[in-house]
Design a protein around this motif. Structure first.
Motif, mmCIF file in Angstrom:
data_model
loop_
_atom_site.group_PDB
_atom_site.id
_atom_site.type_symbol
_atom_site.label_atom_id
_atom_site.label_comp_id
_atom_site.label_asym_id
_atom_site.label_seq_id
_atom_site.Cartn_x
_atom_site.Cartn_y
_atom_site.Cartn_z
ATOM 1 N N MET A 133 0.843 -1.197 0.000
ATOM 2 C CA MET A 133 0.000 0.000 0.000
ATOM 3 C C MET A 133 0.881 1.251 0.000
ATOM 4 S SD MET A 133 -3.275 -0.581 -0.007
ATOM 5 C CE MET A 133 -4.295 -2.052 0.069
ATOM 6 N N ARG A 134 0.396 2.253 -0.736
ATOM 7 C CA ARG A 134 1.152 3.500 -0.803
ATOM 8 C C ARG A 134 0.988 4.287 0.493
ATOM 9 N NH1 ARG A 134 -0.938 2.052 -5.282
ATOM 10 N NH2 ARG A 134 0.311 2.005 -7.158
ATOM 11 N N ARG A 135 2.007 5.080 0.791
ATOM 12 C CA ARG A 135 1.944 5.953 1.958
ATOM 13 C C ARG A 135 1.968 7.398 1.502
ATOM 14 N NH1 ARG A 135 3.192 2.916 6.674
ATOM 15 N NH2 ARG A 135 3.227 4.832 7.834
ATOM 16 N N GLY A 136 1.744 8.268 2.434
ATOM 17 C CA GLY A 136 1.817 9.694 2.143
ATOM 18 C C GLY A 136 0.442 10.288 1.922
ATOM 19 N N PRO A 137 0.381 11.615 1.813
ATOM 20 C CA PRO A 137 -0.895 12.300 1.665
ATOM 21 C C PRO A 137 -1.627 11.832 0.411
ATOM 22 C CG PRO A 137 0.901 13.865 1.974
ATOM 23 C CD PRO A 137 1.523 12.537 1.762
ATOM 24 N N ILE A 138 -2.917 11.864 0.459
ATOM 25 C CA ILE A 138 -3.716 11.472 -0.695
ATOM 26 C C ILE A 138 -4.362 12.733 -1.257
ATOM 27 C CG2 ILE A 138 -5.663 10.808 0.807
ATOM 28 C CD1 ILE A 138 -6.261 8.642 -1.355
ATOM 29 N N ASP A 177 -13.907 8.927 -3.116
ATOM 30 C CA ASP A 177 -14.750 9.976 -2.556
ATOM 31 C C ASP A 177 -14.875 11.062 -3.623
ATOM 32 O OD1 ASP A 177 -14.716 8.597 -0.154
ATOM 33 O OD2 ASP A 177 -13.165 9.848 0.761
ATOM 34 N N ARG A 193 -11.045 11.789 -4.590
ATOM 35 C CA ARG A 193 -9.944 11.321 -3.748
ATOM 36 C C ARG A 193 -9.999 9.803 -3.769
ATOM 37 N NH1 ARG A 193 -10.190 13.397 2.349
ATOM 38 N NH2 ARG A 193 -12.110 12.193 2.411
ATOM 39 N N VAL A 203 -9.549 4.412 -2.246
ATOM 40 C CA VAL A 203 -9.479 4.164 -0.805
ATOM 41 C C VAL A 203 -10.300 2.935 -0.439
ATOM 42 C CG1 VAL A 203 -8.996 6.548 -0.127
ATOM 43 C CG2 VAL A 203 -11.365 5.792 -0.376
ATOM 44 N N GLY A 204 -10.027 2.424 0.758
ATOM 45 C CA GLY A 204 -10.782 1.286 1.273
ATOM 46 C C GLY A 204 -10.146 -0.041 0.915
#
Lengths: 85, 249
Positions: free
Chosen positions: B1-6, B43, B98, B101-102
């Motif tokens: 899974m990627r990290r950092g701000p989305i 989202d 955005r 996600v999930g």
């Protein structure tokens, strides 16, 4: 009041924790039930989101998000364990 | 899974079509899209001229193997976001989103199976992404999809599901209509999902299937508790409810 699944809060949780959180294990402070955050009960409110324990229904996390801010309230000694996938 | 701000990304509406009189398919081009897993959602955020914002989650119907993303939006009575997306959106418009996600309600072929998928109405969307991903990866993991619709008119992806099932690669599709006024057409059952239907249409508990249930809250509640009463382990039943509290649609 009807509820959805914690998975529905994935976007704001990703924003707050900067990593995927719905698969993380969350231990309820009240009853000790361990569940994936994605499996918590999600209640949407006009001002935010409340995540409750699927077993005892006590509040686990409360999240408020506006375009420029977020607030995370953690209720009691909630424990969250996340393993890198 | 990627990290950092989305980041919130600006996507472009490439194609619009009606799957049913109430469900619109929206194909988006998302510059910088990092790819997604079947079952994930985005989202969407709409901003009015006065600055008022509304945010909703929509599951992705397309598999990661295809460029762009496809959403299916059902027009809800009094749905301020869904009625805009269904009635006013035009090709070439932009949408702020955005995602993906999930990670909870997702499936990849590497997880194996068998799969038991249960959809209520437009709850078929994330399960469609799983079926399409399974096909794109030429997987033969046994997969049983049970779809519940109000009427024949409400069936989304009917032809595609027929084609997928006709391949004989291990995907079995069962449809049921809950508000059919006349005799349901061949291949369709004509009642609400019940215990017998779940036992006949899905792999049994002894096969330890991975179970995914997506639909309106009352339907998901009912199906999830029936699955557990049949003997499926509660932790193998993943649910994605949608409804009026602002969650995933």
């Amino acid at each position: 009041m009807t509820h959805l699944d914690g998975n529905g809060a994935a976007g704001v949780l990703r924003e707050i924790f900067t990593t995927e959180m719905t698969t993380a294990a969350c231990t309820c402070a009240s009853c000790g039930r361990v569940s994936a955050i994605g499996a918590l009960r999600l209640y949407g409110l006009p001002v935010g989101t409340v995540l409750r324990c699927p077993s005892c229904h006590d509040v686990v996390l409360r999240i408020t998000e506006t375009p420029r801010s977020w607030t995370l309230e953690i209720h009691g000694r909630v424990r969250i364990d996340r393993t890198q996938t | 899974m990627r990290r950092g701000p989305i980041p919130w990304r600006t996507s472009e509406v490439r194609e619009l079509s009606w799957a049913t009189p109430r469900v619109r398919l929206i194909r988006l081009h998302v510059p910088g899209w990092p790819g997604h897993l079947a079952g994930q959602h985005v989202d969407l955020r709409l901003t009015a001229e006065d600055g008022y914002q509304a945010e909703r989650s929509y599951s992705i119907a397309s598999p990661a193997e295809k460029p762009g993303i496809e959403l299916a939006v059902e027009r809800l009575p009094d749905g301020e976001v869904s009625s805009f997306l269904a009635d006013e959106l035009r090709a070439g418009d932009t949408l702020e989103l955005r995602g993906p996600v999930g990670g909870y309600f997702t499936w990849q072929v590497e997880q194996g199976g068998p799969l038991g998928l249960v959809a209520g109405g437009s709850g078929v969307v994330p399960l469609m992404a799983m079926a399409r991903h399974r096909l794109a990866r030429a997987s033969t993991v046994p997969a049983h999809l049970l779809c519940s619709w109000r009427t024949l008119e409400d069936v989304i992806y009917r032809e595609e599901l027929e084609r997928l099932a006709a391949r004989g690669d291990g995907l079995v599709v069962t449809h049921t209509l809950t508000r059919a006024t006349s005799t349901p057409p061949p291949g369709f059952l004509g009642r609400r999902i019940d215990r017998t239907m779940l036992m006949e249409a899905l792999p049994g508990p002894e096969q330890r299937p991975l179970l995914y249930v997506c639909g309106p809250t009352p339907m998901v509640e009912s199906v999830a508790s029936l699955l557990v009463s049949i003997g499926h382990a509660a932790e193998r039943v993943k649910t994605e409810r949608f409804g009026a509290t602002g969650g995933v649609r």
